[in-house]
Write an enzyme that holds these catalytic residues in place. Structure first.
Site, PDB file in Angstrom:
ATOM      1  N   LYS A 193       0.820  -1.216   0.000  1.00  0.00           N
ATOM      2  CA  LYS A 193       0.000   0.000   0.000  1.00  0.00           C
ATOM      3  C   LYS A 193       0.855   1.268   0.000  1.00  0.00           C
ATOM      4  CE  LYS A 193      -4.340  -1.782   1.846  1.00  0.00           C
ATOM      5  NZ  LYS A 193      -5.356  -1.696   2.899  1.00  0.00           N
ATOM      6  N   LYS A 231      -3.993 -10.968  -6.897  1.00  0.00           N
ATOM      7  CA  LYS A 231      -5.203 -11.145  -6.091  1.00  0.00           C
ATOM      8  C   LYS A 231      -6.349 -10.290  -6.646  1.00  0.00           C
ATOM      9  CE  LYS A 231      -6.143  -8.947  -2.230  1.00  0.00           C
ATOM     10  NZ  LYS A 231      -6.237  -8.391  -0.864  1.00  0.00           N
ATOM     11  N   LYS A 276     -10.877  -5.098  -4.823  1.00  0.00           N
ATOM     12  CA  LYS A 276     -11.895  -4.103  -5.159  1.00  0.00           C
ATOM     13  C   LYS A 276     -11.274  -2.758  -5.510  1.00  0.00           C
ATOM     14  CE  LYS A 276     -12.770  -3.966  -0.197  1.00  0.00           C
ATOM     15  NZ  LYS A 276     -13.671  -4.504   0.799  1.00  0.00           N
TER      16      LYS A 276
HETATM   17  P1  AMP Z   1     -10.924  -6.499   2.830  1.00  0.00           P
HETATM   18  O1  AMP Z   1     -11.784  -6.252   1.652  1.00  0.00           O
HETATM   19  O2  AMP Z   1      -9.490  -6.208   2.570  1.00  0.00           O
HETATM   20  O3  AMP Z   1     -11.446  -5.883   4.082  1.00  0.00           O
HETATM   21  O4  AMP Z   1     -10.988  -8.080   3.074  1.00  0.00           O
HETATM   22  C1  AMP Z   1     -12.010  -8.694   3.809  1.00  0.00           C
HETATM   23  C2  AMP Z   1     -11.834 -10.194   3.820  1.00  0.00           C
HETATM   24  O5  AMP Z   1     -11.916 -10.718   2.493  1.00  0.00           O
HETATM   25  C3  AMP Z   1     -10.478 -10.674   4.385  1.00  0.00           C
HETATM   26  O6  AMP Z   1     -10.665 -11.857   5.120  1.00  0.00           O
HETATM   27  C4  AMP Z   1      -9.684 -10.955   3.147  1.00  0.00           C
HETATM   28  O7  AMP Z   1      -8.660 -11.893   3.368  1.00  0.00           O
HETATM   29  C5  AMP Z   1     -10.752 -11.493   2.215  1.00  0.00           C
HETATM   30  N1  AMP Z   1     -10.393 -11.295   0.800  1.00  0.00           N
HETATM   31  C6  AMP Z   1     -10.203 -10.113   0.160  1.00  0.00           C
HETATM   32  N2  AMP Z   1      -9.880 -10.320  -1.125  1.00  0.00           N
HETATM   33  C7  AMP Z   1      -9.843 -11.665  -1.302  1.00  0.00           C
HETATM   34  C8  AMP Z   1      -9.559 -12.516  -2.426  1.00  0.00           C
HETATM   35  N3  AMP Z   1      -9.227 -12.014  -3.617  1.00  0.00           N
HETATM   36  N4  AMP Z   1      -9.636 -13.857  -2.241  1.00  0.00           N
HETATM   37  C9  AMP Z   1      -9.968 -14.379  -1.032  1.00  0.00           C
HETATM   38  N5  AMP Z   1     -10.240 -13.634   0.053  1.00  0.00           N
HETATM   39  C10 AMP Z   1     -10.180 -12.295  -0.077  1.00  0.00           C
END
Ligand code: AMP
Ligand code: TRP
Length: 334
Positions: A114, A196, A199
């Site tokens: 980041k 990965k 969003k």
């Molecule tokens: P965040 O959107 O960063 O708050 O992520 C929320 C949850 O979604 C966390 O447990 C992340 O590890 C999971 N996560 C986010 N992106 C992915 C992805 N591409 N594949 C699997 N898990 C994800």
């Protein structure tokens, strides 16, 4: 209720949640809600570590609670709350900061990534992000934390901080374990399957949002980048794109990966991508219908948030008082 272990997890309300969030996290939140005392948070304070439009952040927080509910998280079984509604999270972060070293935060992969993608805003909060996450987890005597693979390092740090605090001040925190889905712990980008799915990707075809409609979902899957050898087999090392699509298909259709491979044996990629798109669209449709229904009911959503915050506060405050006492903060009593 009492003899179940506690589970804690959270998602940030930034941008629109993707099918990566669903497969890696939210879908498992739903599955685990009977087995554990579950606490699910919306990590809005974490979002502030990168630049946000205040109006969008507010809206995304409200909408994420609606998505949690639409996916089937039950507020009668789980505590569901917004992180900033419970002040203990920021307060424990302060104390944990005093036993955290800048070196260990500077080494975090997510911080390094980041810092590169947000060069104009490398702030203290971005660096301190994992300590806030540790506070989230440790306030609730959490035994398990279901997350995607990208959060592994943060869970390790949480464990280190819990042990460090316990060693210095006496037994206080439960040392938590991360739990990761067997398949789908890392859903990959549709336009670059070595990356990965995120969003925050500037290419909207790289991810499928949980808020996309059927046509958009199918169009994005049709465009998914794969390879040129026209064999549908599960081999994440050498066939990242196809394996990613198989994983997504398996989760949304409920068919095992092995059975999916059999189902598509000898079929072309075009056919396969369409079927994956259809399965995802079909899985998301009822969630969307429910979500749009719930979103209209502001009184209900607010009541879930308020009740969740009250219940969370009761547990978190007890832990925080214990911590304050252990480190020697004076409490005035009459
Ligand atoms: P965040 O959107 O960063 O708050 O992520 C929320 C949850 O979604 C966390 O447990 C992340 O590890 C999971 N996560 C986010 N992106 C992915 C992805 N591409 N594949 C699997 N898990 C994800
Ligand atoms: N950092 C997590 C993510 O981006 C979200 C999060 C915040 C979290 N606090 C948490 C996850 C506590 C698990 C437990 O994915």
């Amino acid at each position: 209720m009492e003899d179940k272990k506690t589970l804690f997890s959270a998602v940030q309300p930034s941008g629109t949640p993707t099918i990566g969030n669903y497969v890696g996290a939210i879908n498992n939140f739903v599955k685990l809600q009977d087995e554990y005392n579950c606490i699910y948070s919306i990590a809005d304070l974490h979002c502030l570590t990168v630049k946000q439009d205040p109006q969008s952040l507010k809206k995304a927080t409200y909408e994420l609670m609606a998505l949690y509910l639409a996916c089937g998280i039950d507020p009668e079984k789980c505590i569901m709350f917004v992180q900033s509604h419970v002040p203990c999270h920021a307060e424990l972060t302060w104390v944990l900061n005093t036993i955290t070293y800048p070196g260990e935060l500077g080494r975090m992969t997510q911080f390094k990534d980041k810092s590169r993608t947000h060069q104009d805003n490398v702030n203290m909060g971005l660096m301190d992000y994992p300590v806030l996450m540790a506070s989230d987890i440790l306030l609730y005597n959490t035994a398990v934390v279901p997350v995607g693979a990208d959060q592994k390092q943060h869970i390790e740090l949480t464990r280190d901080l819990a042990l460090r605090f316990n060693n210095r001040f006496g037994e206080t925190f439960t040392v938590p374990d991360g739990i990761f889905p067997k398949y789908g712990a890392k859903i990959m980008s549709l336009s670059d399957p070595t990356k990965k799915m995120s969003k925050s990707d500037e290419n909207i075809n790289a991810y499928v949002s949980m808020y996309d409609d059927t046509d958009t979902i199918i169009r994005k899957f049709k465009k998914a980048v794969t390879d040129s050898d026209n064999k549908i087999v599960f081999d994440p090392e050498n066939k990242a794109g196809i394996s990613n699509l198989l994983t997504i298909y398996s989760v949304f259709s409920g068919v095992s990966i092995e059975d999916a491979v059999k189902e598509f044996e000898g079929k072309g990629y075009g056919d396969f991508k369409l079927k994956v798109g259809e399965a995802v669209a079909e899985g998301i449709k009822p969630i969307t219908n429910k979500r749009l229904e719930i979103i209209k009911d502001k009184a209900y959503l607010n009541s879930v948030m308020i009740k969740g915050a009250e219940n969370a506060y009761r547990i978190a405050n007890r832990t925080l008082r214990k911590v304050y006492k252990k480190v020697g903060l004076y409490k005035a009593e009459l």
